[in-house]
Design a protein around this motif. Structure first.
Motif, mmCIF file in Angstrom:
data_model
loop_
_atom_site.group_PDB
_atom_site.id
_atom_site.type_symbol
_atom_site.label_atom_id
_atom_site.label_comp_id
_atom_site.label_asym_id
_atom_site.label_seq_id
_atom_site.Cartn_x
_atom_site.Cartn_y
_atom_site.Cartn_z
ATOM 1 N N UNK A 144 0.851 -1.184 0.000
ATOM 2 C CA UNK A 144 0.000 0.000 0.000
ATOM 3 C C UNK A 144 0.891 1.240 0.000
ATOM 4 N N UNK A 145 0.829 2.073 -1.044
ATOM 5 C CA UNK A 145 -0.109 1.989 -2.160
ATOM 6 C C UNK A 145 0.425 1.150 -3.322
ATOM 7 N N UNK A 146 -0.437 0.340 -3.878
ATOM 8 C CA UNK A 146 -0.109 -0.362 -5.117
ATOM 9 C C UNK A 146 -0.232 0.652 -6.245
ATOM 10 N N UNK A 147 0.809 0.756 -7.041
ATOM 11 C CA UNK A 147 0.871 1.779 -8.083
ATOM 12 C C UNK A 147 0.978 1.119 -9.453
ATOM 13 N N UNK A 148 0.168 1.598 -10.356
ATOM 14 C CA UNK A 148 0.143 1.035 -11.711
ATOM 15 C C UNK A 148 1.267 1.636 -12.554
ATOM 16 N N UNK A 149 1.984 0.764 -13.255
ATOM 17 C CA UNK A 149 2.973 1.189 -14.256
ATOM 18 C C UNK A 149 3.123 0.040 -15.249
ATOM 19 N N UNK A 150 3.913 0.228 -16.280
ATOM 20 C CA UNK A 150 3.935 -0.727 -17.396
ATOM 21 C C UNK A 150 4.201 -2.164 -16.967
ATOM 22 N N UNK A 151 5.189 -2.382 -16.106
ATOM 23 C CA UNK A 151 5.551 -3.747 -15.718
ATOM 24 C C UNK A 151 5.159 -4.041 -14.272
ATOM 25 N N UNK A 152 3.982 -3.553 -13.864
ATOM 26 C CA UNK A 152 3.599 -3.679 -12.459
ATOM 27 C C UNK A 152 3.459 -5.126 -12.017
ATOM 28 N N UNK A 153 2.979 -5.997 -12.886
ATOM 29 C CA UNK A 153 2.793 -7.395 -12.487
ATOM 30 C C UNK A 153 4.117 -8.050 -12.123
ATOM 31 N N UNK A 154 5.109 -7.870 -12.959
ATOM 32 C CA UNK A 154 6.424 -8.454 -12.690
ATOM 33 C C UNK A 154 7.022 -7.839 -11.423
ATOM 34 N N UNK A 155 6.888 -6.528 -11.286
ATOM 35 C CA UNK A 155 7.478 -5.844 -10.135
ATOM 36 C C UNK A 155 6.892 -6.313 -8.814
ATOM 37 N N UNK A 156 5.576 -6.440 -8.750
ATOM 38 C CA UNK A 156 4.951 -6.854 -7.491
ATOM 39 C C UNK A 156 5.142 -8.356 -7.233
ATOM 40 N N UNK A 157 5.197 -9.148 -8.297
ATOM 41 C CA UNK A 157 5.484 -10.572 -8.112
ATOM 42 C C UNK A 157 6.874 -10.748 -7.497
ATOM 43 N N UNK A 158 7.852 -9.975 -7.965
ATOM 44 C CA UNK A 158 9.208 -10.085 -7.426
ATOM 45 C C UNK A 158 9.243 -9.766 -5.939
ATOM 46 N N UNK A 159 8.491 -8.736 -5.525
ATOM 47 C CA UNK A 159 8.484 -8.392 -4.098
ATOM 48 C C UNK A 159 7.799 -9.470 -3.272
ATOM 49 N N UNK A 160 6.673 -9.996 -3.766
ATOM 50 C CA UNK A 160 6.002 -11.084 -3.044
ATOM 51 C C UNK A 160 6.928 -12.286 -2.912
ATOM 52 N N UNK A 161 7.659 -12.606 -3.985
ATOM 53 C CA UNK A 161 8.630 -13.707 -3.921
ATOM 54 C C UNK A 161 9.677 -13.427 -2.845
#
Length: 444
Positions: free
Chosen positions: A333-350
């Motif tokens: 929080x806050x989740x922020x939208x950008x071009x590669x947001x899926x990859x970026x947030x997956x990396x942090x969750x990993x």
């Protein structure tokens, strides 16, 4: 020194193009031109050559479609927030990281006989000390501007906390309430996160710390103010300041842990971006003491969370806490939208689940970028060139700017699905969302 869109060439080109636009119409069109210019990295003069109609309605529609391609025609025109675009370079935040050392320390008379004040004198012997009658009177007699907010680290206030010791988490009307209760142990933060609500909310030019923590840790006040959510009775701090960034000065964590270790049915949460966990580790943990970190994608953190520890440093601190008996939690929080947001947030969750013991994680919250509408111009002044405002932020209930609902649901569903794949037993919940969004995320 001003830097608005009306520099000599652009202002002349705009007036030549639209000589009959009044103040309000010019303001809206210039705002759209300025934002498109920034996002597409083209000059306003070039944009003016891209369309041929000169009537206000056609021009505004053309620019709105270009600025908000994903949401135009899906929402009312009133959802597009178009304030005057004007920035002052003197209001730019200083993003150099420095050790906290206030120039001025203001204290109320009774603070002078407290252990906290003695520690402050030892830690900051070269500061200027001044007794004040009260924080309320000091604030009343002094104005507050964005420039003052930029200089907040220069001033430390040691005062008696009198109001809002505990209160319900301030939720927007109509959203699902998570039952969280907030302990207000001061206000102000030395971190500079571009999206932080304090920069448009705080009205005192400094860091405020209460000296009377014993008044907070009171059975009568605490037990009568806590509600249950997901089988947890939760209370915490970190709403108006980072829970741990000043803990080496205040040592509040030691007192809090000692108190809540005896309250097995209540979970206390330290909410932080700090890695300042020394006092916690020395105190020793217990399952109902939760240390929670705000985390984000690496890119978002690098570009927006200035002066903060790196995401990996936060997670290493979380690991230490878990291994010393504390529970942990995480707030995307806050989740922020950008071009590669899926990859970026997956990396942090990993990273979270690779570094932090899974068994320790009690809850994970998800919340998208949101802000009071007026904060947009504050961010533009303090962080010129920042990209988080490039997203399609729309005016919603409560005069707040948010992403379109469909996008929010998409982001929440994606993150919750990745978290679920980790076989985590953590409760996953949404922050500041209504029941329809919850249903769309968790029941479909």
């Amino acid at each position: 020194m001003k830097n608005n869109t009306e520099n000599l060439s652009e202002g002349k080109a705009f007036k030549n193009r639209f000589p009959n636009f009044g103040v309000n119409k010019s303001r809206e069109i210039l705002r759209l031109l300025s934002e498109i210019s920034k996002i597409e990295k083209v000059k306003i003069e070039s944009l003016l050559n891209d369309f041929h109609r000169k009537d206000y309605k056609s021009v505004k529609e053309f620019l709105l479609k270009r600025r908000y391609p994903g949401t135009f025609n899906k929402i009312p025109l009133s959802s597009f927030y178009l304030p005057e675009y004007e920035t002052d370079i003197l209001l730019k935040a200083d993003l150099k990281s420095r050790k906290f050392y206030p120039k001025n320390i203001y204290y109320e008379s009774d603070a002078g006989i407290t252990p906290l004040f003695e520690r402050v004198k030892t830690l900051f012997p070269d500061s200027e000390y001044a007794e004040v009658e009260s924080l309320k009177n000091f604030t009343r007699n002094n104005s507050f501007t964005v420039e003052d907010y930029n200089n907040r680290s220069n001033n430390l206030f040691i005062v008696k906390g009198k109001y809002d010791f505990l209160k319900k988490c301030p939720c927007t009307s109509g959203v699902v309430n998570c039952g969280y209760s907030v302990m207000n142990l001061g206000m102000g933060c030395i971190y500079d996160c571009s999206y932080c609500f304090l920069q448009g909310y705080q009205n005192t030019a400094g860091i405020i710390v209460p000296y009377n923590i014993e008044d907070y840790l009171c059975d009568e006040k605490i037990e009568g103010s806590i509600k249950e959510f997901f089988n947890f009775k939760r209370i915490g701090n970190g709403e108006f300041t980072d829970s741990l960034v000043f803990d080496d000065i205040t040592r509040f964590s030691t007192r809090i842990i000692g108190y809540f270790k005896k309250k097995n049915d209540i979970f206390f949460e330290f909410k932080t971006k700090s890695a300042n966990v020394k006092n916690l580790l020395e105190s020793g943990g217990k399952e109902n003491i939760v240390v929670a970190w705000s985390v984000n994608s690496i890119r978002v953190s690098k570009d927006n969370e200035f002066k903060t520890p790196l995401i990996k440093e936060r997670l290493e601190a979380a690991k230490e806490c878990a291994l010393n008996g504390f529970s942990t939690a995480f707030h995307f929080d806050p989740i922020i939208y950008y071009d590669n947001w899926k990859q970026g947030y997956r990396e942090t969750i990993d990273m979270v689940f690779d570094i932090v013991p899974n068994y320790s994680i009690k809850w994970i919250s998800l919340g998208s970028l949101r802000m009071p509408a007026t904060q947009k111009t504050v961010i533009e002044n303090r962080f010129p060139g920042i990209e988080i405002l490039n997203g399609e932020l729309l005016l919603e209930q409560g005069h707040k700017l948010r992403y379109f609902r469909d996008l929010r649901i998409e982001m929440y569903k994606y993150l919750s699905r990745i978290i679920k794949s980790k076989k985590s037993r953590a409760v996953v919940y949404l922050c500041m969302e209504d029941s329809q969004v919850w249903k769309a995320v968790f029941e479909t």
